[in-house]
Design a protein around this motif. Structure first.
Motif, short mmCIF file in Angstrom:
data_model
loop_
_atom_site.label_atom_id
_atom_site.label_comp_id
_atom_site.label_asym_id
_atom_site.label_seq_id
_atom_site.Cartn_x
_atom_site.Cartn_y
_atom_site.Cartn_z
N ASN A 92 57.71 16.15 93.82
CA ASN A 92 57.50 17.40 94.71
C ASN A 92 55.88 17.11 95.19
N GLY A 93 55.11 16.41 94.52
CA GLY A 93 53.78 16.19 95.21
C GLY A 93 52.75 16.76 94.04
N HIS A 94 53.31 18.03 93.51
CA HIS A 94 52.41 18.60 92.00
C HIS A 94 51.86 17.52 91.29
N LEU B 98 48.67 21.67 88.20
CA LEU B 98 47.28 21.95 88.99
C LEU B 98 47.71 22.43 90.39
N ILE B 99 48.11 23.74 90.36
CA ILE B 99 48.75 24.36 91.42
C ILE B 99 47.83 25.66 91.46
N GLY B 100 47.29 26.01 92.69
CA GLY B 100 46.80 27.05 92.87
C GLY B 100 45.01 27.28 92.46
N TYR B 101 44.56 25.94 92.26
CA TYR B 101 43.22 25.95 91.75
C TYR B 101 42.44 25.48 92.83
N GLY B 102 42.63 25.30 94.18
CA GLY B 102 41.88 25.08 95.25
C GLY B 102 42.28 23.57 95.44
N GLN B 103 41.91 23.28 96.67
CA GLN B 103 42.33 21.92 97.28
C GLN B 103 41.08 20.99 96.64
N ASP B 104 40.06 21.24 96.11
CA ASP B 104 39.05 20.39 96.02
C ASP B 104 39.29 20.17 94.48
N ASN B 105 39.53 21.05 93.81
CA ASN B 105 39.71 21.15 92.25
C ASN B 105 41.19 20.34 91.78
N VAL B 106 42.05 20.54 92.79
CA VAL B 106 43.33 19.43 92.37
C VAL B 106 43.23 18.14 92.89
N ALA B 107 42.30 17.84 93.88
CA ALA B 107 42.00 16.49 94.45
C ALA B 107 41.13 15.79 93.51
N ALA B 108 40.51 16.37 92.40
CA ALA B 108 39.65 15.86 91.51
C ALA B 108 40.42 15.00 90.61
#
Length: 158
Positions: A126-128, A142-152
């Motif tokens: 599902n992409g998570h 890593l859901i709901g931690y902000g786009q930059d944080n998840v992207a790290a």
């Protein structure tokens, strides 16, 4: 020293002030919200409403082994199986790596296991993105931690 009359006057002022600090209508509204919440949850349980806002388990589409190494002052590096640095908490918009490292280290300290064991970084169908520590059973989606944080982390497996 204060006379009894002064003390009595002060006592009456404090009692009056305390009564005015929280208006009666506000207290009633607070209890009304509590009762409404309990009633809604009770209705949802009795009527077998489907769960919403619950994380659904999705199969793992890709997986990578990573090791977090470093310290708070110099930063934390993400290493691959060969020991090559593939990311660092000092990189732009990668400070979340340090946060995950602290959480993993805390779980490992509590479980009394070595701190240099690899983690599993996974991307689900599902992409998570999730991180698993098989030595302690710790994991984080890593859901709901902000786009930059998840992207790290997401960019390391995509």
């Amino acid at each position: 020293s204060k006379t009894m009359a002064e003390f009595s006057t002060l006592s009456k002022q404090m009692k009056h002030r305390d009564r005015d600090m929280v208006p009666k209508v506000l207290v009633q509204a607070m209890f009304g919200l509590m009762l409404a919440s309990v009633a809604l949850v009770g209705y949802a349980q009795i009527s077998d409403q489907p769960l919403s806002g619950v994380l659904t388990d999705s199969p793992i589409a890709a997986e990578r082994s990573i090791i977090l190494s470093g310290n708070r002052s110099d930063g934390v590096q993400v290493l691959d199986d060969a020991g090559t640095v593939i990311a660092a908490s000092t990189d732009e918009k990668a400070g979340f790596i340090d946060v995950i490292w602290m959480s993993v280290n805390r779980a490992r300290t509590v479980a009394d296991v070595p701190s240099d064991a690899p983690l599993r970084l996974v991307r689900r169908d599902n992409g998570h993105v999730a991180i698993f520590d098989d030595t302690t059973g710790w994991m984080i989606e890593l859901i709901g931690y902000g786009q930059d944080n998840v992207a790290a982390f997401a960019k390391l497996i995509d």
